[in-house]
Design a protein around this motif. Structure first.
Motif, PDB file in Angstrom:
ATOM      1  N   GLY A 243      34.430  -2.416   6.932  1.00 61.91           N
ATOM      2  CA  GLY A 243      33.956  -1.905   5.660  1.00 61.91           C
ATOM      3  C   GLY A 243      34.758  -2.484   4.506  1.00 61.91           C
ATOM      4  O   GLY A 243      35.903  -2.908   4.668  1.00 61.91           O
ATOM      5  N   LEU A 244      34.176  -2.491   3.326  1.00 60.88           N
ATOM      6  CA  LEU A 244      34.812  -3.101   2.165  1.00 60.88           C
ATOM      7  C   LEU A 244      35.529  -2.088   1.278  1.00 60.88           C
ATOM      8  O   LEU A 244      36.285  -2.473   0.397  1.00 60.88           O
ATOM      9  CB  LEU A 244      33.759  -3.858   1.338  1.00 60.88           C
ATOM     10  CG  LEU A 244      33.052  -5.004   2.060  1.00 60.88           C
ATOM     11  CD1 LEU A 244      32.017  -5.649   1.148  1.00 60.88           C
ATOM     12  CD2 LEU A 244      34.058  -6.047   2.531  1.00 60.88           C
ATOM     13  N   PRO A 251      43.175   0.425  11.715  1.00 63.85           N
ATOM     14  CA  PRO A 251      42.365  -0.571  11.003  1.00 63.85           C
ATOM     15  C   PRO A 251      41.291   0.081  10.134  1.00 63.85           C
ATOM     16  O   PRO A 251      40.933   1.223  10.348  1.00 63.85           O
ATOM     17  CB  PRO A 251      41.733  -1.373  12.143  1.00 63.85           C
ATOM     18  CG  PRO A 251      42.565  -1.093  13.351  1.00 63.85           C
ATOM     19  CD  PRO A 251      43.073   0.300  13.183  1.00 63.85           C
ATOM     20  N   ARG A 252      40.792  -0.675   9.181  1.00 62.74           N
ATOM     21  CA  ARG A 252      39.791  -0.175   8.255  1.00 62.74           C
ATOM     22  C   ARG A 252      38.525   0.213   9.020  1.00 62.74           C
ATOM     23  O   ARG A 252      38.064  -0.520   9.883  1.00 62.74           O
ATOM     24  CB  ARG A 252      39.470  -1.255   7.220  1.00 62.74           C
ATOM     25  CG  ARG A 252      38.468  -0.830   6.161  1.00 62.74           C
ATOM     26  CD  ARG A 252      38.260  -1.931   5.158  1.00 62.74           C
ATOM     27  NE  ARG A 252      39.496  -2.200   4.412  1.00 62.74           N
ATOM     28  CZ  ARG A 252      39.623  -3.216   3.566  1.00 62.74           C
ATOM     29  NH1 ARG A 252      38.625  -4.060   3.388  1.00 62.74           N
ATOM     30  NH2 ARG A 252      40.749  -3.387   2.913  1.00 62.74           N
ATOM     31  N   PRO A 253      37.927   1.384   8.739  1.00 64.78           N
ATOM     32  CA  PRO A 253      36.688   1.784   9.421  1.00 64.78           C
ATOM     33  C   PRO A 253      35.601   0.733   9.277  1.00 64.78           C
ATOM     34  O   PRO A 253      35.494   0.056   8.254  1.00 64.78           O
ATOM     35  CB  PRO A 253      36.311   3.089   8.715  1.00 64.78           C
ATOM     36  CG  PRO A 253      37.608   3.621   8.206  1.00 64.78           C
ATOM     37  CD  PRO A 253      38.411   2.414   7.817  1.00 64.78           C
ATOM     38  N   GLN A 254      34.793   0.608  10.321  1.00 71.10           N
ATOM     39  CA  GLN A 254      33.762  -0.417  10.362  1.00 71.10           C
ATOM     40  C   GLN A 254      32.401   0.141   9.980  1.00 71.10           C
ATOM     41  O   GLN A 254      32.165   1.343  10.008  1.00 71.10           O
ATOM     42  CB  GLN A 254      33.705  -1.059  11.748  1.00 71.10           C
ATOM     43  CG  GLN A 254      34.990  -1.796  12.093  1.00 71.10           C
ATOM     44  CD  GLN A 254      34.880  -2.551  13.394  1.00 71.10           C
ATOM     45  OE1 GLN A 254      34.162  -2.164  14.296  1.00 71.10           O
ATOM     46  NE2 GLN A 254      35.606  -3.654  13.487  1.00 71.10           N
ATOM     47  N   VAL A 255      31.489  -0.781   9.629  1.00 68.52           N
ATOM     48  CA  VAL A 255      30.118  -0.450   9.284  1.00 68.52           C
ATOM     49  C   VAL A 255      29.191  -1.364  10.075  1.00 68.52           C
ATOM     50  O   VAL A 255      29.593  -2.423  10.558  1.00 68.52           O
ATOM     51  CB  VAL A 255      29.868  -0.618   7.767  1.00 68.52           C
ATOM     52  CG1 VAL A 255      30.670   0.397   6.973  1.00 68.52           C
ATOM     53  CG2 VAL A 255      30.214  -2.040   7.319  1.00 68.52           C
ATOM     54  N   LEU A 256      27.929  -0.940  10.208  1.00 68.32           N
ATOM     55  CA  LEU A 256      26.949  -1.717  10.974  1.00 68.32           C
ATOM     56  C   LEU A 256      26.164  -2.618  10.029  1.00 68.32           C
ATOM     57  O   LEU A 256      24.955  -2.468   9.851  1.00 68.32           O
ATOM     58  CB  LEU A 256      26.013  -0.774  11.737  1.00 68.32           C
ATOM     59  CG  LEU A 256      26.688   0.120  12.772  1.00 68.32           C
ATOM     60  CD1 LEU A 256      25.666   1.027  13.441  1.00 68.32           C
ATOM     61  CD2 LEU A 256      27.437  -0.695  13.803  1.00 68.32           C
ATOM     62  N   SER A 293      28.683 -11.221   8.100  1.00 68.55           N
ATOM     63  CA  SER A 293      29.870 -10.432   8.404  1.00 68.55           C
ATOM     64  C   SER A 293      30.660 -10.185   7.120  1.00 68.55           C
ATOM     65  O   SER A 293      30.632 -11.007   6.208  1.00 68.55           O
ATOM     66  CB  SER A 293      30.756 -11.166   9.422  1.00 68.55           C
ATOM     67  OG  SER A 293      31.968 -10.469   9.613  1.00 68.55           O
ATOM     68  N   ASN A 294      31.351  -9.060   7.081  1.00 67.03           N
ATOM     69  CA  ASN A 294      32.217  -8.795   5.936  1.00 67.03           C
ATOM     70  C   ASN A 294      33.580  -9.458   6.086  1.00 67.03           C
ATOM     71  O   ASN A 294      34.415  -9.323   5.212  1.00 67.03           O
ATOM     72  CB  ASN A 294      32.415  -7.274   5.775  1.00 67.03           C
ATOM     73  CG  ASN A 294      31.177  -6.607   5.222  1.00 67.03           C
ATOM     74  OD1 ASN A 294      30.325  -7.253   4.624  1.00 67.03           O
ATOM     75  ND2 ASN A 294      31.038  -5.306   5.429  1.00 67.03           N
TER      76      ASN A 294
END
Length: 294
Positions: A243-244, A251-256, A293-294
């Motif tokens: 996630g941005l 680690p920074r939470p992820q998004v789909l 991808s971010n």
């Protein structure tokens, strides 16, 4: 049951002023995995008019327990190069065991049903579905931002994913010893499928993968030679990516919001030279791309 003592040095790209530096951080942990699995299948063959069916249905129950003890190392990383890495790099620092342990238990309940229908002596249809319920409870070890700064601590986890997937396909046999086929299927990765400690996966839905494959299979010379070939495309439109937005966890939470694609070809040959000798050959080409991808 399995126990694992892992020490790894994965490459990590970081920016140092105006240059890119590749570091190899030392990561170490001890794991104890215990898995109980039960699967029951039922096969039923019947006719509906002139069509012959071969139906398979069943249930599966799995319980997984994962205990993970993390270890720290100092210094934490060293540098390497992209084109000429040294495979003999040695870690010379010390490794100490951390007091926190991640303990996770995952339970999976599955039900599936697949049917193959002979519509014609040369043509067959296949299809079916699967439902999985995957729930995880326990605690992980992660970095949390507190008023006093970043601190490693245990955090409770509770997550349930309900997943439905399916598969359809067709087989055409122009001759008794050869066939052509095409198939389309879906599959899912639940957010904690590896009982991972990362907080990045806790609050997101499962990833979904779509696979399209076409190929052919042939038995030649009275089944002494078997040839097969296939073309396939695997697409993941909701891949995990960082996630941005700023976060109080690491680690920074992820998004789909990622997208990945793999296209390829696979060839295989098996030959029986004599009753005592056989030969195997295979070739696979994969064109893998991260589309987004971010």
């Amino acid at each position: 049951m399995s126990e694992r003592d892992s020490i790894v040095t994965p490459p990590r790209f970081t920016r140092n002023s105006n240059s890119i530096v590749i570091r190899r951080p030392m990561i170490a942990w001890l794991t104890d995995d215990r898995t109980w699995d039960n699967q029951t299948d039922f096969t039923l063959r019947f006719n509906t008019g002139s069509f012959r069916h071969s139906l398979v249905t069943g249930m599966a129950f799995t319980r997984e327990k994962n205990d993970r003890i993390y270890r720290s190392s100092e210094p934490n990383n060293f540098t390497t190069t992209l084109l000429n890495p040294n495979p003999h790099d040695r870690y010379t620092g010390s490794i100490t065991t951390r007091p926190l342990t991640a303990e996770l238990i995952g339970n999976t309940q599955s039900f599936y049903l697949f049917d193959s229908v002979d519509l014609h002596p040369n043509f067959k249809l296949t299809g079916g579905f699967r439902f999985d319920r995957f729930d995880v409870d326990g605690n992980r070890v992660g970095w949390i931002r507190l008023p006093s700064g970043w601190q490693r601590m245990n955090v409770p986890i509770s997550k349930t994913d309900n997943m439905f997937s399916y598969r359809i396909g067709a087989v055409y046999k122009p001759r008794q010893n050869g066939s052509f086929y095409i198939a389309y299927s879906t599959s899912l990765n639940p957010s904690l499928e590896g009982l991972t400690y990362r907080p990045a996966h806790e609050n997101i839905d499962p990833e979904k993968t779509y696979t399209l494959e076409a190929g052919t299979k042939w038995d030649l010379y009275r089944n002494r030679i078997f040839l097969s070939g296939s073309l396939f495309s695997v697409n993941k439109t909701n891949a995990r990516t960082d996630g941005l937005l700023p976060s109080n966890t690491w680690p920074r939470p992820q998004v789909l919001e990622g997208e990945q694609r793999v296209r390829g070809i696979e060839l295989a040959a098996t030959g029986l030279l004599t009753r005592d000798w056989s030969i195997l050959a295979g070739y696979t080409l994969l064109d893998s791309r991260v589309i987004k991808s971010n």
